[in-house]
Design a protein around this motif. Structure first.
Motif, PDB file in Angstrom:
ATOM      1  N   VAL A   1      57.857   4.705 110.875  1.00 22.94           N
ATOM      2  CA  VAL A   1      57.598   4.177 109.538  1.00 22.94           C
ATOM      3  C   VAL A   1      56.867   2.841 109.640  1.00 22.94           C
ATOM      4  CG1 VAL A   1      58.649   3.282 107.432  1.00 22.94           C
ATOM      5  CG2 VAL A   1      59.558   5.356 108.490  1.00 22.94           C
TER       6      VAL A   1
ATOM      7  N   THR B   1      53.057   2.212 108.390  1.00 18.75           N
ATOM      8  CA  THR B   1      52.854   1.188 107.368  1.00 18.75           C
ATOM      9  C   THR B   1      51.748   0.217 107.775  1.00 18.75           C
ATOM     10  OG1 THR B   1      55.164   1.326 106.664  1.00 18.75           O
ATOM     11  CG2 THR B   1      53.959  -0.654 106.047  1.00 18.75           C
TER      12      THR B   1
ATOM     13  N   TYR C   1      61.532   5.641 101.836  1.00 19.72           N
ATOM     14  CA  TYR C   1      60.909   5.079 103.025  1.00 19.72           C
ATOM     15  C   TYR C   1      59.496   5.628 103.208  1.00 19.72           C
ATOM     16  CZ  TYR C   1      64.808   2.459 105.042  1.00 19.72           C
ATOM     17  OH  TYR C   1      65.777   1.523 105.282  1.00 19.72           O
TER      18      TYR C   1
ATOM     19  N   SER D   1      55.892   3.391 102.788  1.00 20.03           N
ATOM     20  CA  SER D   1      54.977   3.184 103.928  1.00 20.03           C
ATOM     21  C   SER D   1      53.527   3.094 103.458  1.00 20.03           C
ATOM     22  CB  SER D   1      55.122   4.331 104.935  1.00 20.03           C
ATOM     23  OG  SER D   1      54.602   5.548 104.412  1.00 20.03           O
TER      24      SER D   1
END
Length: 259
Positions: free
Chosen positions: A114, A118, A182, A186
């Motif tokens: 993640v 990102t 989540y 991202s």
């Protein structure tokens, strides 16, 4: 202005929709499907880098004559080296299970993925912002349709990316809603990066060819370093290669039709 707003938000919307797959798919994502989605994403990013970033960068540098390639050359190398530096600071997307990193828990690896996605999304947001800034300031060779084509291409690439994040998180014990959150978050750096780039338009426009090709170099690095190894990992299969061609040709058509 509506076109610019659409271009800014489309990539994030792609990530959100992709992450929402966690609500509809049970268990882990099928390996062949994952390969197909990753190959598709790689094809889209390569085509977007060439038609929406590198070629416009060279067109913007036409006044340099035989040296019109120079800003694109410098920018692509800058993008590659920037992502190379990031890869020394943050963990890689693909983690070999036989390596020390691979020995960590699946949840830990998913969390690192993640973070990696990102940070790797930032150059994509900057790419949209650079093209949008060029269009808003009336730069030659850049249109609203071209900015929208690039944004749509990145959004298509983000669909599988969002799913590839949220699905493993769910498989490793996280709730569906949390895994979706989540995955979606991202992609939040993309509109942020785009808006910041547009706000700095007065600084961006004079070096637009360099920044366009910088974004292309960063995107190509992600393809070579992360997506292609991911779609080729494990037992041999041609599905990733086939969908690479599908993604490449689709983005090529979109850029010509919308541009």
């Amino acid at each position: 202005m509506e076109e610019a707003l659409s271009a800014i938000l489309l990539p994030f919307l792609g990530t959100v929709i992709g992450s929402a797959c966690v609500f509809f798919l049970k268990g882990e994502m099928n390996r062949q499907l994952q390969r197909a989605l990753t190959g598709f994403a790689a094809g889209v990013m390569v085509a977007a880098s060439v038609w929406s970033l590198i070629i416009p960068a060279m067109e913007q540098s036409g006044h340099m004559g035989k040296f019109s390639f120079l800003p694109a050359f410098v920018g692509v190398w800058g993008g590659f080296l920037f992502l190379l530096l990031l890869d020394h600071i943050i963990p890689h997307l693909h983690l070999n299970s036989e390596s020390p990193e691979g020995a960590k828990s699946n949840l830990g690896r998913s969390t690192m993925m993640v973070l990696a996605v990102t940070l790797h999304n930032l150059p994509e947001g900057m790419a949209v912002g650079v093209v949008a800034a060029g269009w808003l300031t009336g730069s030659e060779g850049i249109s609203a349709a071209g900015a929208l084509a690039l944004s749509l291409g990145i959004a298509l690439q983000n669909l599988p990316e969002g799913a590839i994040i949220s699905m493993p998180l769910k498989s490793n014990g996280m709730s569906r809603s949390k895994a979706f959150e989540y995955g979606a978050l991202s992609g939040i750096v993309e509109p942020i990066g785009a808006v910041l780039t547009i706000m700095l338009a007065n600084l961006v426009v004079p070096v637009l060819p360099y920044l366009l090709s910088f974004a292309a170099g960063a995107m190509l690095y992600v393809v070579v370093e992360e997506l292609i190894p991911e779609m080729s990992e494990g037992e041999h299969s041609n599905i990733g290669t086939v969908f690479f061609a599908v993604g490449f040709s689709l983005m090529m058509v979109l850029d010509v039709v919308l541009g």
